[in-house]
Design a protein around this motif. Structure first.
Motif, PDB file in Angstrom:
ATOM      1  N   SER A  57      -6.363  -0.717 -83.466  1.00 25.40           N
ATOM      2  CA  SER A  57      -6.283   0.131 -82.261  1.00 25.40           C
ATOM      3  C   SER A  57      -4.718  -0.188 -81.605  1.00 25.40           C
ATOM      4  O   SER A  57      -4.729  -0.406 -80.494  1.00 25.40           O
ATOM      5  CB  SER A  57      -7.168  -0.068 -81.282  1.00 25.40           C
ATOM      6  OG  SER A  57      -8.554   0.130 -81.546  1.00 25.40           O
ATOM      7  N   ASP A  58      -3.728  -0.281 -82.473  1.00 24.41           N
ATOM      8  CA  ASP A  58      -2.440  -1.106 -82.048  1.00 24.41           C
ATOM      9  C   ASP A  58      -1.249   0.071 -82.833  1.00 24.41           C
ATOM     10  O   ASP A  58      -1.642   0.584 -83.794  1.00 24.41           O
ATOM     11  CB  ASP A  58      -2.298  -2.391 -81.876  1.00 24.41           C
ATOM     12  CG  ASP A  58      -1.370  -2.836 -80.997  1.00 24.41           C
ATOM     13  OD1 ASP A  58      -0.496  -2.275 -80.413  1.00 24.41           O
ATOM     14  OD2 ASP A  58      -1.463  -4.185 -80.870  1.00 24.41           O
TER      15      ASP A  58
ATOM     16  N   ILE B  17       2.210   3.620 -79.749  1.00 21.12           N
ATOM     17  CA  ILE B  17       1.332   3.316 -78.771  1.00 21.12           C
ATOM     18  C   ILE B  17       1.234   4.479 -78.076  1.00 21.12           C
ATOM     19  O   ILE B  17       1.783   5.241 -77.803  1.00 21.12           O
ATOM     20  CB  ILE B  17       1.593   1.933 -78.243  1.00 21.12           C
ATOM     21  CG1 ILE B  17       2.829   2.404 -77.334  1.00 21.12           C
ATOM     22  CG2 ILE B  17       1.576   1.018 -79.073  1.00 21.12           C
ATOM     23  CD1 ILE B  17       3.417   1.074 -76.302  1.00 21.12           C
ATOM     24  N   ASP B  18      -0.243   4.458 -77.520  1.00 24.18           N
ATOM     25  CA  ASP B  18      -0.594   5.441 -76.471  1.00 24.18           C
ATOM     26  C   ASP B  18      -1.325   4.806 -75.245  1.00 24.18           C
ATOM     27  O   ASP B  18      -1.679   3.767 -75.435  1.00 24.18           O
ATOM     28  CB  ASP B  18      -1.351   6.748 -77.051  1.00 24.18           C
ATOM     29  CG  ASP B  18      -2.517   6.343 -77.813  1.00 24.18           C
ATOM     30  OD1 ASP B  18      -3.025   5.483 -77.549  1.00 24.18           O
ATOM     31  OD2 ASP B  18      -2.816   7.011 -78.970  1.00 24.18           O
ATOM     32  N   ALA B  19      -1.803   5.484 -74.412  1.00 26.38           N
ATOM     33  CA  ALA B  19      -2.470   5.069 -73.230  1.00 26.38           C
ATOM     34  C   ALA B  19      -3.894   4.410 -73.804  1.00 26.38           C
ATOM     35  O   ALA B  19      -4.354   3.529 -73.103  1.00 26.38           O
ATOM     36  CB  ALA B  19      -2.823   6.099 -72.448  1.00 26.38           C
ATOM     37  N   ALA B  20      -4.682   5.202 -74.797  1.00 28.21           N
ATOM     38  CA  ALA B  20      -5.651   4.665 -75.185  1.00 28.21           C
ATOM     39  C   ALA B  20      -5.800   3.261 -75.596  1.00 28.21           C
ATOM     40  O   ALA B  20      -6.631   2.257 -75.440  1.00 28.21           O
ATOM     41  CB  ALA B  20      -6.269   5.554 -75.884  1.00 28.21           C
TER      42      ALA B  20
ATOM     43  N   LEU C  93      -3.344   1.157 -75.166  1.00 30.78           N
ATOM     44  CA  LEU C  93      -2.972   0.030 -74.193  1.00 30.78           C
ATOM     45  C   LEU C  93      -4.278  -0.413 -73.301  1.00 30.78           C
ATOM     46  O   LEU C  93      -4.668  -1.495 -73.226  1.00 30.78           O
ATOM     47  CB  LEU C  93      -1.945   0.556 -73.282  1.00 30.78           C
ATOM     48  CG  LEU C  93      -0.327   0.450 -73.802  1.00 30.78           C
ATOM     49  CD1 LEU C  93       0.278   1.659 -73.045  1.00 30.78           C
ATOM     50  CD2 LEU C  93       0.068  -0.680 -74.205  1.00 30.78           C
ATOM     51  N   ASP C  94      -5.057   0.713 -73.003  1.00 32.58           N
ATOM     52  CA  ASP C  94      -6.261   0.244 -72.028  1.00 32.58           C
ATOM     53  C   ASP C  94      -7.316  -0.500 -72.777  1.00 32.58           C
ATOM     54  O   ASP C  94      -8.021  -1.163 -72.467  1.00 32.58           O
ATOM     55  CB  ASP C  94      -6.762   1.607 -71.739  1.00 32.58           C
ATOM     56  CG  ASP C  94      -5.968   2.534 -70.623  1.00 32.58           C
ATOM     57  OD1 ASP C  94      -5.088   1.908 -70.060  1.00 32.58           O
ATOM     58  OD2 ASP C  94      -6.242   3.676 -70.328  1.00 32.58           O
TER      59      ASP C  94
ATOM     60  N   TRP D  34      -6.227  -3.832 -72.883  1.00 33.62           N
ATOM     61  CA  TRP D  34      -6.133  -4.390 -71.908  1.00 33.62           C
ATOM     62  C   TRP D  34      -7.531  -4.857 -71.397  1.00 33.62           C
ATOM     63  O   TRP D  34      -7.822  -6.166 -70.883  1.00 33.62           O
ATOM     64  CB  TRP D  34      -5.632  -3.635 -70.862  1.00 33.62           C
ATOM     65  CG  TRP D  34      -6.231  -3.737 -69.213  1.00 33.62           C
ATOM     66  CD1 TRP D  34      -7.300  -2.874 -68.529  1.00 33.62           C
ATOM     67  CD2 TRP D  34      -5.963  -4.843 -68.334  1.00 33.62           C
ATOM     68  NE1 TRP D  34      -7.554  -3.583 -67.188  1.00 33.62           N
ATOM     69  CE2 TRP D  34      -6.519  -4.839 -67.051  1.00 33.62           C
ATOM     70  CE3 TRP D  34      -4.969  -6.154 -68.393  1.00 33.62           C
ATOM     71  CZ2 TRP D  34      -6.547  -5.493 -66.099  1.00 33.62           C
ATOM     72  CZ3 TRP D  34      -4.891  -6.970 -67.334  1.00 33.62           C
ATOM     73  CH2 TRP D  34      -5.644  -6.502 -66.076  1.00 33.62           C
TER      74      TRP D  34
ATOM     75  N   ALA E  60       0.540  -3.493 -77.923  1.00 33.82           N
ATOM     76  CA  ALA E  60      -0.465  -3.479 -76.973  1.00 33.82           C
ATOM     77  C   ALA E  60      -1.029  -4.851 -77.125  1.00 33.82           C
ATOM     78  O   ALA E  60      -1.242  -5.453 -76.070  1.00 33.82           O
ATOM     79  CB  ALA E  60      -1.684  -2.552 -77.289  1.00 33.82           C
TER      80      ALA E  60
ATOM     81  N   GLN F 200      -0.871  -7.872 -73.949  1.00 32.66           N
ATOM     82  CA  GLN F 200      -1.941  -8.466 -73.314  1.00 32.66           C
ATOM     83  C   GLN F 200      -1.988 -10.134 -73.299  1.00 32.66           C
ATOM     84  O   GLN F 200      -2.577 -10.559 -72.567  1.00 32.66           O
ATOM     85  CB  GLN F 200      -3.283  -7.816 -73.693  1.00 32.66           C
ATOM     86  CG  GLN F 200      -3.185  -6.249 -73.524  1.00 32.66           C
ATOM     87  CD  GLN F 200      -2.721  -5.749 -72.305  1.00 32.66           C
ATOM     88  OE1 GLN F 200      -2.814  -6.306 -71.351  1.00 32.66           O
ATOM     89  NE2 GLN F 200      -2.289  -4.519 -72.129  1.00 32.66           N
TER      90      GLN F 200
END
Length: 281
Positions: A127-128, A134-137, A139-140, A143, A191, A195
């Protein structure tokens, strides 16, 4: 304040079970090839009772697959140094906001009502991407798992320790970073690097906050470790960049983390420690 005397000779002799009577929670201890499993085995070998956190759905979705929790538990049990120590395990999806506090309560209760050592080893794999992808999903997601859940675990752990007698010995927090601040960085895993960098940056602040409760806080960068995710030419190329000619093995950082959990490391706090075997980046 009077100066402390030199330790007595008997205090200098190493206890073969330096964590006898202590209790520990290790998160992300769900694969026998992983660092979490190796850390749990070391803590158990040093005499601690250990609670193993796992999230099988995460590993099942990865190329390496998942181990059965009972097999991981059995492997840690085989390493137990104190016959009175216990090894327990349970699941938890730490992307859920309420899960970290629930896990601290569950682990402390299962281990007899007191939790001494917290090793926040878990992380989100995949997921990276690089800066362009990268997108908001992404990064979230990182995080929530890699940073938010760790801070909430530390918060819940600190509240638990605050309910114990003042300055109860043995308070230890170890977090995991990933060498994202060292030469070259991690441009293909923006991402994740972001973190993990946040955990490294917050280490000193957490150590200062928890010092009054006799809790040390340190973060370990294990460097490239062979957890069965690399093969072929990539594997050989990375091995050649170590002076020893081999990858780090899970027990390499595990030995450092286990030592940080002992009383011998009582004076070490607020540090980000690289355990990379001289890896040339």
């Amino acid at each position: 304040m009077p100066r402390l005397p030199h330790p007595a000779p008997e205090d200098l002799r190493r206890d073969l079970l330096p964590l006898r009577g202590r209790t520990a929670l290790v998160t992300g201890a769900s694969r026998r090839a992983g660092i979490g499993h190796a850390v749990a085995r070391r803590l158990a070998a040093y005499g601690a009772s250990v609670y193993l956190h796992h999230h099988v759905p995460h590993d099942s979705a990865m190329p390496w697959g998942a181990d059965r929790p009972e097999d991981v538990t059995a492997s840690v049990l085989a390493a137990v140094g104190d016959p009175e120590a216990r090894v327990l395990a349970g699941p938890g999806d730490l992307s859920e906001p309420s899960a970290p506090a629930e896990l601290i309560t569950t682990a402390a209760t299962a281990l007899g009502g007191r939790l001494d050592i917290l090793v926040a080893n878990h992380a989100l794999s995949g997921s990276d991407g690089d800066l362009d992808t990268i997108d908001a999903a992404m990064l979230d997601a990182h995080w929530a798992v890699d940073t938010r859940s760790v801070l909430l675990l530390v918060q819940a752990y600190a509240r638990h320790r605050a309910g114990l007698p003042p300055r109860t010995p043995g308070g230890r927090v170890v977090m995991m970073t990933s060498g994202q601040d060292i030469a070259g960085g991690m441009p293909g895993e923006i991402a994740y690097a972001l973190q993990k960098g946040a955990l490294a940056s917050i280490t000193r602040s957490l150590a200062t906050t928890l010092a009054e409760h006799a809790i040390t806080v340190n973060t370990v960068n294990p460097g490239p470790v062979d957890t069965d995710y690399a093969t072929g030419e990539t594997y050989e190329a990375v091995a050649a960049r170590f002076p020893a000619g081999r990858w780090g093995m899970p027990d390499d950082p595990a030995r450092l983390i286990a030592w940080l959990a002992t009383d011998e490391a009582d004076w070490i706090t607020g540090e980000v420690v690289n355990s990379e075997g001289g890896f040339r980046r």
